[in-house]
Scaffold this motif. Structure first.
Motif, PDB file in Angstrom:
ATOM      1  N   PRO A 169       0.821  -1.219   0.000  1.00 43.16           N
ATOM      2  CA  PRO A 169       0.000   0.000   0.000  1.00 43.16           C
ATOM      3  C   PRO A 169       0.853   1.267   0.000  1.00 43.16           C
ATOM      4  O   PRO A 169       1.806   1.383   0.778  1.00 43.16           O
ATOM      5  CB  PRO A 169      -0.801  -0.116   1.306  1.00 43.16           C
ATOM      6  N   ASN A 170       0.526   2.181  -0.885  1.00 46.42           N
ATOM      7  CA  ASN A 170       1.173   3.485  -0.950  1.00 46.42           C
ATOM      8  C   ASN A 170       0.172   4.481  -1.504  1.00 46.42           C
ATOM      9  O   ASN A 170      -0.977   4.123  -1.800  1.00 46.42           O
ATOM     10  CB  ASN A 170       2.454   3.427  -1.796  1.00 46.42           C
ATOM     11  N   ARG A 171       0.575   5.707  -1.655  1.00 46.08           N
ATOM     12  CA  ARG A 171      -0.359   6.745  -2.115  1.00 46.08           C
ATOM     13  C   ARG A 171      -0.852   6.487  -3.536  1.00 46.08           C
ATOM     14  O   ARG A 171      -1.952   6.888  -3.901  1.00 46.08           O
ATOM     15  CB  ARG A 171       0.326   8.113  -2.053  1.00 46.08           C
ATOM     16  N   GLY A 172      -0.057   5.804  -4.325  1.00 50.74           N
ATOM     17  CA  GLY A 172      -0.453   5.548  -5.703  1.00 50.74           C
ATOM     18  C   GLY A 172      -1.526   4.487  -5.848  1.00 50.74           C
ATOM     19  O   GLY A 172      -2.385   4.588  -6.723  1.00 50.74           O
ATOM     20  N   ASN A 173      -1.481   3.450  -5.016  1.00 53.04           N
ATOM     21  CA  ASN A 173      -2.450   2.353  -5.144  1.00 53.04           C
ATOM     22  C   ASN A 173      -3.369   2.245  -3.937  1.00 53.04           C
ATOM     23  O   ASN A 173      -3.974   1.194  -3.703  1.00 53.04           O
ATOM     24  CB  ASN A 173      -1.722   1.022  -5.361  1.00 53.04           C
ATOM     25  N   LEU A 174      -3.486   3.321  -3.154  1.00 55.43           N
ATOM     26  CA  LEU A 174      -4.274   3.268  -1.926  1.00 55.43           C
ATOM     27  C   LEU A 174      -5.742   2.941  -2.194  1.00 55.43           C
ATOM     28  O   LEU A 174      -6.359   2.145  -1.480  1.00 55.43           O
ATOM     29  CB  LEU A 174      -4.169   4.602  -1.185  1.00 55.43           C
ATOM     30  N   ILE A 175      -6.316   3.533  -3.253  1.00 56.81           N
ATOM     31  CA  ILE A 175      -7.726   3.285  -3.568  1.00 56.81           C
ATOM     32  C   ILE A 175      -7.951   1.813  -3.907  1.00 56.81           C
ATOM     33  O   ILE A 175      -8.956   1.212  -3.501  1.00 56.81           O
ATOM     34  CB  ILE A 175      -8.181   4.194  -4.729  1.00 56.81           C
ATOM     35  N   LEU A 185     -10.037  -3.529  -2.261  1.00 53.53           N
ATOM     36  CA  LEU A 185      -9.720  -4.924  -1.939  1.00 53.53           C
ATOM     37  C   LEU A 185     -10.123  -5.260  -0.508  1.00 53.53           C
ATOM     38  O   LEU A 185     -10.618  -6.366  -0.228  1.00 53.53           O
ATOM     39  CB  LEU A 185      -8.225  -5.182  -2.139  1.00 53.53           C
ATOM     40  N   LEU A 186      -9.927  -4.315   0.402  1.00 55.65           N
ATOM     41  CA  LEU A 186     -10.338  -4.539   1.793  1.00 55.65           C
ATOM     42  C   LEU A 186     -11.848  -4.679   1.885  1.00 55.65           C
ATOM     43  O   LEU A 186     -12.358  -5.543   2.628  1.00 55.65           O
ATOM     44  CB  LEU A 186      -9.859  -3.371   2.658  1.00 55.65           C
ATOM     45  N   LEU A 187     -12.582  -3.868   1.124  1.00 58.81           N
ATOM     46  CA  LEU A 187     -14.040  -3.984   1.119  1.00 58.81           C
ATOM     47  C   LEU A 187     -14.475  -5.339   0.574  1.00 58.81           C
ATOM     48  O   LEU A 187     -15.365  -5.999   1.147  1.00 58.81           O
ATOM     49  CB  LEU A 187     -14.637  -2.859   0.272  1.00 58.81           C
ATOM     50  N   VAL A 188     -13.861  -5.782  -0.522  1.00 62.33           N
ATOM     51  CA  VAL A 188     -14.192  -7.093  -1.090  1.00 62.33           C
ATOM     52  C   VAL A 188     -13.871  -8.200  -0.100  1.00 62.33           C
ATOM     53  O   VAL A 188     -14.633  -9.170   0.051  1.00 62.33           O
ATOM     54  CB  VAL A 188     -13.421  -7.299  -2.414  1.00 62.33           C
ATOM     55  N   ALA A 189     -12.752  -8.068   0.617  1.00 61.77           N
ATOM     56  CA  ALA A 189     -12.368  -9.083   1.609  1.00 61.77           C
ATOM     57  C   ALA A 189     -13.388  -9.157   2.737  1.00 61.77           C
ATOM     58  O   ALA A 189     -13.719 -10.250   3.224  1.00 61.77           O
ATOM     59  CB  ALA A 189     -10.977  -8.776   2.153  1.00 61.77           C
ATOM     60  N   CYS A 190     -13.907  -7.997   3.159  1.00 63.01           N
ATOM     61  CA  CYS A 190     -14.923  -7.980   4.217  1.00 63.01           C
ATOM     62  C   CYS A 190     -16.199  -8.686   3.765  1.00 63.01           C
ATOM     63  O   CYS A 190     -16.794  -9.476   4.514  1.00 63.01           O
ATOM     64  CB  CYS A 190     -15.226  -6.543   4.630  1.00 63.01           C
TER      65      CYS A 190
END
Length: 274
Positions: free
Chosen positions: A7-13, A18-23
């Motif tokens: 995770p970094n500023r470029g791929n944060l979104i 991905l975190l939402l899909v994982a939830c």
């Protein structure tokens, strides 16, 4: 390779999605006996009954929007929320500035403001229902009481935090009371106001939905209440997700306005470059 994927500023979104899909995937697994039989319930279908099923929740949301059932209810809730947000913000800003610049009035009203703030405002909902009826204004009134104090205390503190050195320099340059208000007090209070508006958006939604719970014939809160009455947990979660999505949308609009109006304020990234 791994450093690029971290995770970094470029791929944060991307990582946030991905975190939402994982939830949602975890939710699906824990409520699907065919995949992972819930060992914590005697009945394998009880988990789905209590916590819903994400695929059915998403289907319900799709049916709402494609069938047009949700639009009227969503419009009512959004109107209530926006009115509560705007009225509460403007009144909190005005009263906060006035009391911060009027020490005697502030001292006289201080115990009453603290008493009103300590009161659980939700208990006022039935009273507002009697005063304003079951239309939108009883929900707006409840939302205003929630938003007002958040903005008021932030504005009041923002004005009190103005540097005495800045005030002294402005007075030395011949600034009158109106100029001090425009060029010193308001800019100082503005940063505090925007820090409170992100919280105020959620509280405006809370006021609208709670008011709809206690008495209404429309609104997303009304849909959720009807679903709870029939133990339709999937519809309840669908309503919660819709409200959350639109609360995030309003919060994003506040963030956009903040960036446009606070261009003068240095950002953390700019400070780090110095």
């Amino acid at each position: 390779m791994w450093k690029r994927l971290r995770p970094n500023r470029g791929n944060l979104i991307v990582w946030q999605w991905l975190l939402l899909v994982a939830c949602f995937a975890l939710w699906y697994v824990l409520t699907s006996p065919s995949i992972l039989p819930p060992f914590y319930f005697d009945d394998p279908d009880k988990a789905a009954f209590l916590f819903g099923e994400p695929q059915k929740v998403l289907v319900r949301i799709w049916e709402w929007f494609t069938g047009g059932e949700i639009w009227l209810h969503l419009w009512v809730t959004l109107v209530e929320t926006v009115l509560a947000f705007v009225i509460g913000t403007v009144s909190g800003l005005g009263v906060g500035l006035w009391l911060a610049l009027a020490p005697m009035a502030s001292a006289l009203s201080d115990p009453y403001i603290k008493a009103a703030n300590s009161m659980p405002r939700v208990i006022l909902a039935p009273i507002f229902g009697v005063w304003f009826g079951l239309g939108i204004w009883s929900k707006v009134a409840l939302g205003v009481t929630l938003v007002f104090f958040i903005v008021f205390f932030n504005v009041y503190q923002g004005v009190k935090e103005v540097s005495p050195v800045v005030l002294a320099n402005a007075r030395m340059l011949g600034a009158n009371r109106k100029q001090l208000l425009r060029h010193v007090y308001l800019p100082s209070a503005t940063s505090w106001v925007f820090s409170s508006l992100h919280t105020s958006v959620g509280l405006a939604f809370v006021g609208s939905v709670v008011g709809e719970y206690l008495g209404s014939a429309s609104g997303v809160g009304y849909l959720i209440l009807q679903a709870e009455g029939t133990f339709d947990i999937n519809t309840v979660f669908a309503g919660i997700l819709v409200l959350t999505a639109f609360a995030l949308l309003l919060d994003a609009l506040v963030g956009f306005a903040e960036k446009r109006l606070m261009k003068w304020q240095p950002r953390a990234a700019d400070i780090e470059k110095l």
